[in-house]
Motif scaffolding. Structure first.
Motif, PDB file in Angstrom:
ATOM      1  N   UNK A 208       0.832  -1.201   0.000  1.00 28.40           N
ATOM      2  CA  UNK A 208       0.000   0.000   0.000  1.00 28.40           C
ATOM      3  C   UNK A 208       0.875   1.262   0.000  1.00 28.40           C
ATOM      4  N   UNK A 209       1.859   1.308   0.893  1.00 27.32           N
ATOM      5  CA  UNK A 209       2.752   2.471   0.958  1.00 27.32           C
ATOM      6  C   UNK A 209       3.554   2.634  -0.330  1.00 27.32           C
ATOM      7  N   UNK A 211       2.677   1.842  -3.302  1.00 26.46           N
ATOM      8  CA  UNK A 211       1.805   2.424  -4.330  1.00 26.46           C
ATOM      9  C   UNK A 211       1.650   3.929  -4.124  1.00 26.46           C
ATOM     10  N   UNK A 212       1.412   4.334  -2.871  1.00 29.12           N
ATOM     11  CA  UNK A 212       1.294   5.768  -2.577  1.00 29.12           C
ATOM     12  C   UNK A 212       2.566   6.503  -3.016  1.00 29.12           C
TER      13      UNK A 212
END
Lengths: 265, 265
Positions: A208-209, A211-212
């Motif tokens: 998730x991180x 991707x951010x």
């Protein structure tokens, strides 16, 4: 976005096993799948096999090139291993990588000089990994100028400013992003690249991180990445970020990616 | 990140119905839920009720303040309606919003002058919506300087550079991001804010795109947003982006948000 498919790397257990067994089928499936998913280069790395790296790297290049016309990213810190792989590589490879570490720099530069090879230039010197924007730019300047003086074209250079984890120092993300922006401004036509997963080291929900962070980096000008093209959520983040950052005329690629179904709204 | 909970807005059908029926329970649940989810301000808007806006806005403020101590964002283009709501608002409200449109500016400025009210300053003038960074900065300069000359403190001003859709013009995302960065640099202590969903107008997977754009904007300095705090994926994007952008000491808020379970890795 230029995507360098990262999966054929001997630090991954299944790949190390395939290399040892000389299991071409496994390697070729990884190559074909990554090409189909959108990889522009197929990274090949046999770095864990001390003493056999050259031989295995050559075997990887041969097998990959049997199933795809995408060029390889020849991934080794060892100029000798790179040279062995280059002897049999067809087309224009990406050399992964040169740095400002003296031994590496001095032995790899003659291999690159005057060629059309593409090359990743790591912002690393014998003083270690840079932390600030200024440290990165100083190394980038020397590397890029050295390559250009040796007749490597600016547009064939991919500068990797090196991501370090925000869990270690909260400024590390911004230092990287600012370096990307500055490098893209400073050298017209150059590329920036990274393997960004290091940003999330030590934290939960790493994908998730990552991707951010990819999204942020694209908005600063990052135009290449060493990544897993089979990660559909990451590919969606790339497509979304490129549309938002004005790099996708009429959002055509975004719409195409959406129709291919990579999106969780 | 300052979060202005956007859900109590009469443009939403359920809210319009609740206002018409004077159904306090529905409004109070929306206020309480948003406060609990992390809203710093509760936006109240009754703009669709022509002729009754002031009366309904006052009713909304009264009901919201019965269930939460978070201040309201009093959301109206009409200075008269704002003033009526202010008469009964307890604590320091956020006025949403002033702009450079002459009528709005001239009538709202005396209400704000010399107060501690917080205020959203929309980068809009009688010439319409700005498109380039320069247009936005010109309006922002005039607005901010006008407010400061009237004894509104810089730290109480929230500039909204106005997001326009990338489907209309591919540069609109970057123009917005560059404006945020420049405004944060130019006025020390100021805030930037936006309601960013407009970025994805006309495209599929809008929530996904809005999250990507939020991530980018936070890395440029955006420190407030008009958003739905009940959208867990958006809240996760905010927490992730703040950690990556160096705004979260020891990634504490990120780790807290992760443990609260808002994350899909």
């Amino acid at each position: 976005m230029l995507i360098i498919g990262e999966l054929i790397n001997s630090s991954r257990k299944a790949v190390a096993e395939a290399i040892e067994k000389q299991d071409a089928e496994t390697i070729q499936k990884l190559a074909g799948d990554q090409a189909e998913a959108g990889a522009d280069f197929i990274d090949v790395n046999a770095g864990t096999f001390v003493g056999k790296e050259s031989q295995y790297l050559k075997w990887l290049v041969t097998n990959v090139q049997e199933v795809t016309d995408r060029p390889c990213a020849i991934d080794s810190p060892d100029p000798e291993a790179i040279q062995v792989a280059l002897e049999i590589h067809k087309g224009i490879p990406l050399i992964n990588s040169i740095s400002l570490e003296k031994e590496r720099y001095d032995s790899l530069l003659p291999i690159l000089a005057g060629t059309d090879f593409k090359v990743i230039a790591l912002c690393m010197s014998d003083a270690g990994m840079p932390e600030s924007v200024e440290d990165r730019l100083k190394i980038a300047d020397q590397l890029v100028n050295g390559l250009i003086q040796n007749n490597v074209k600016t547009e064939n250079i991919f500068v990797d400013p090196l991501v370090q984890p925000v869990s270690v120092n909260k400024t590390f993300g911004m230092e990287f992003l600012n370096a990307v922006e500055e490098i893209m401004k400073r050298f017209e036509g150059i590329h920036t690249v990274c393997g960004l997963s290091n940003i999330s080291y030590g934290l939960p929900a790493r994908k998730f991180l990552n991707r951010c962070f990819m999204t942020m980096a694209i908005s600063r000008g990052l135009d290449a990445a060493i990544m897993n093209p089979l990660d559909q959520q990451m590919m969606a983040a790339v497509a979304g970020a490129e549309a938002l950052a004005g790099k996708d005329d009429f959002c055509m690629n975004y719409l195409k990616a959406f129709r291919a179904g990579n999106f969780a709204d």
